[in-house]
Design an enzyme around this catalytic site. Structure first.
Site, PDB file in Angstrom:
ATOM      1  N   ASP A   1       0.863  -1.179   0.000  1.00  0.00           N
ATOM      2  CA  ASP A   1       0.000   0.000   0.000  1.00  0.00           C
ATOM      3  C   ASP A   1       0.899   1.228   0.000  1.00  0.00           C
ATOM      4  OD1 ASP A   1      -2.375   1.470   0.001  1.00  0.00           O
ATOM      5  OD2 ASP A   1      -2.475   1.549   2.175  1.00  0.00           O
TER       6      ASP A   1
ATOM      7  N   PHE B   1      -5.370   4.292   0.115  1.00  0.00           N
ATOM      8  CA  PHE B   1      -6.385   3.302  -0.285  1.00  0.00           C
ATOM      9  C   PHE B   1      -5.925   2.492  -1.491  1.00  0.00           C
ATOM     10  CE2 PHE B   1      -9.163   7.288   0.452  1.00  0.00           C
ATOM     11  CZ  PHE B   1      -8.910   7.291   1.811  1.00  0.00           C
ATOM     12  N   HIS B   2      -4.627   2.186  -1.586  1.00  0.00           N
ATOM     13  CA  HIS B   2      -4.082   1.525  -2.769  1.00  0.00           C
ATOM     14  C   HIS B   2      -3.583   0.116  -2.463  1.00  0.00           C
ATOM     15  CE1 HIS B   2      -3.088   5.816  -4.454  1.00  0.00           C
ATOM     16  NE2 HIS B   2      -4.385   5.553  -4.442  1.00  0.00           N
ATOM     17  N   VAL B   3      -4.374  -0.666  -1.786  1.00  0.00           N
ATOM     18  CA  VAL B   3      -3.944  -2.014  -1.407  1.00  0.00           C
ATOM     19  C   VAL B   3      -3.842  -2.899  -2.652  1.00  0.00           C
ATOM     20  CG1 VAL B   3      -4.468  -4.017   0.021  1.00  0.00           C
ATOM     21  CG2 VAL B   3      -5.102  -1.740   0.803  1.00  0.00           C
TER      22      VAL B   3
END
Length: 515
Positions: free
Chosen positions: A294, A448-450
């Site tokens: 992330d 919010f970039h999992v």
């Protein structure tokens, strides 16, 4: 339990990837597709449609409500990780940024073992998805489903960021999605005539009348169904338990949290870990849930405005900046964006006053070296998995974020921003090294970039092959951010949509990856 006759393709998850697949696969009238989404339909929900108020959706009715596990390196905090639980998935609740990063980000996928996946192979699918306001170029697409615009009348703080960057001899880019990414630019936004351009709106709504497409909302998939090593379909909850057959393939598009979770619940994962939870092992595939990545974000550096900020414009931001934490780096690793209002964690707001006319410049790290893991807490599908990105576990990430914090104060010292800033608010001054580390730990959150939890590639930790098929199984693919082996240095919505566009071509036989 009810059993239905089935469809050619069952798509699990109606989010950024799932809506793309449902739309593209049903272009063939002889193919039937069932799209299953746990959340409600997006239609008629004004809060999902209005760009400027997107942040109010986080933690609300259309968010799964996940949290990262408590991290001692973040003062023991549990960071919320929003994921969309509505048709359109996270594209229905995100900040609507369309940013593709650098070409080398995608070449790195192939280097990591995802043969045939590189920038050249993905560029046609980025372009296929795009309806860029500037028209088609060698790099940009026009006429695609996703309308992409820049702010027509940028907020003063967005314009101020561009001017401040120029004062510090940074490039002001005409297009942040061009070949060069270092510098400042107006943001590319999925906003079409004042409306959010989610994948549900852009891809799915125009094709809902197709007789070969069935969309079911309020349908939570709890189990993958197998006959030996062949995935035959899924079971889902919707007014009881329903089993549906997939005659051709089951396509997991549930996202970087739910897709590996479903595989683990099905007994596909690390042998020892599954045994700890009493899950019968179907395949020892240890990479499932590993390689969790992330982008850490500082929420944020806040400044008290000299004058009222006025109504929110665009997505509440409007401008971005990319730069290097260390001049020796080949490419930018730090990224910042404007927030037309306060942006701070509860821990920071307890210490600093961010009430009133306050805006933020929020920096984060787009090339984080820390890697975490997703794992089971229980064999019960109702129990959310343990999600741990292990923020700051690599000390180089802390160094980079401290550098980023300091650079924001350099920007604040420019004439462009001095004209907008009354005083710093949070933190209320430039910090020394120890203070800056403490602020990073208190304000570190997520972009919010999992991704990465079902990584594509070869070797013992790869989960899917270059055609996105789960190793050891027939008729089962994963198509979402979980297959990304190395996160690109950008927001993940555009890469996931391009990935899903290419996956649809692979599934339909319109393209093959090199064998």
């Amino acid at each position: 339990m009810n059993t239905t006759d089935g469809y050619d393709y069952v798509v699990v998850g109606g989010g950024s990837a799932g809506c793309v697949l449902a739309a593209r696969l049903t272009e063939d009238p002889d193919v039937t597709v069932l799209l299953l989404e746990a959340g409600p339909d997006h239609a008629g929900i004004d809060s999902l449609d209005t760009p400027g108020t997107w942040a109010s959706l986080l933690g609300g009715a259309y968010d799964w409500g996940y949290h990262f596990t408590a991290n001692p390196l973040l003062d023991g905090r549990e960071v919320p990780i929003p994921r969309g639980r509505v048709l359109g998935g996270s594209s229905s609740i995100n900040a609507m940024l369309w940013y593709r990063g650098h070409a080398s980000d995608y070449d790195a996928w192939e280097t990591a073992g995802a043969k045939g996946w590189n920038y050249a192979s993905l560029l046609p699918y980025f372009r296929r998805a795009e309806d860029w306001e500037g028209g088609a170029t060698a790099e940009r697409g026009a006429g695609g489903p996703i309308r992409i615009t820049t702010p027509p009348n940028p907020h003063p703080v967005a314009a101020g960021l561009l001017e401040a960057a120029a004062e510090l001899d940074m490039t002001v880019l005409d297009d942040c999605n061009g070949p060069d990414i270092e510098g400042a630019a107006l943001a590319n936004l999925n906003i079409d005539d004042g409306h959010r351009g989610s994948t549900a709106r852009a891809y799915l709504d125009p094709v809902l009348a197709r007789p070969n497409l069935t969309v079911r909302t309020g349908a939570t998939v709890t189990e993958l169904v197998f006959a030996g090593t062949r995935c035959t379909g899924v079971r889902y909850r919707s007014h009881g338990v329903v089993e549906v057959r997939a005659h051709a393939e089951t396509l997991l598009c549930a996202g970087a949290i739910a897709s590996p979770h479903l595989l683990l619940l099905a007994g596909i994962g690390d042998l020892e870990h599954l045994g700890e939870h009493g899950v019968t092992v179907r395949a020892d595939l240890p990479g499932v849930g590993r390689n969790l990545q992330d982008h850490p974000l500082l929420m944020g550096v806040n400044f008290r405005s000299r004058r009222p900020l006025g109504p929110v414009r665009d997505n509440g931001g409007g401008a971005i900046l990319n730069w290097r934490s260390d001049p020796a780096l080949d490419l930018p690793d730090l990224h910042a964006f404007i927030v037309q209002g306060p942006h701070a964690t509860p821990e920071v707001t307890k210490r600093y006053d961010v009430a009133g006319d306050v805006f933020a410049i929020s920096p984060g790290l787009m090339r984080s070296r820390s890697v975490g893991r997703l794992s089971l807490r229980s064999a019960d599908p109702e129990v959310a998995p343990d999600i741990d990105p292990r923020y700051l576990s690599d000390p180089r990430d802390l160094d980079a974020l401290v550098s980023g914090l300091d650079y924001i104060f350099d920007l604040a010292g420019t004439a462009a921003l001095r004209g907008l800033i009354d005083t710093p608010a949070a933190p209320d001054r430039r910090l020394d090294r120890a203070e800056a580390e403490a602020f990073v730990r208190a304000s570190c959150s997520t972009f919010f970039h999992v991704g990465g939890t079902c990584a594509m590639g070869v070797g013992p930790d790869a989960v899917v092959d270059p055609e996105l098929r789960v190793y050891g199984f027939d008729r089962l693919r994963v198509v979402d951010a979980s297959v990304i082996p190395i996160l690109p240095s950008c927001n993940t919505n555009a890469p996931v949509i391009a990935l899903a566009e290419r996956a649809a071509a692979l599934i339909r036989g319109h393209e093959r990856t090199p064998s």
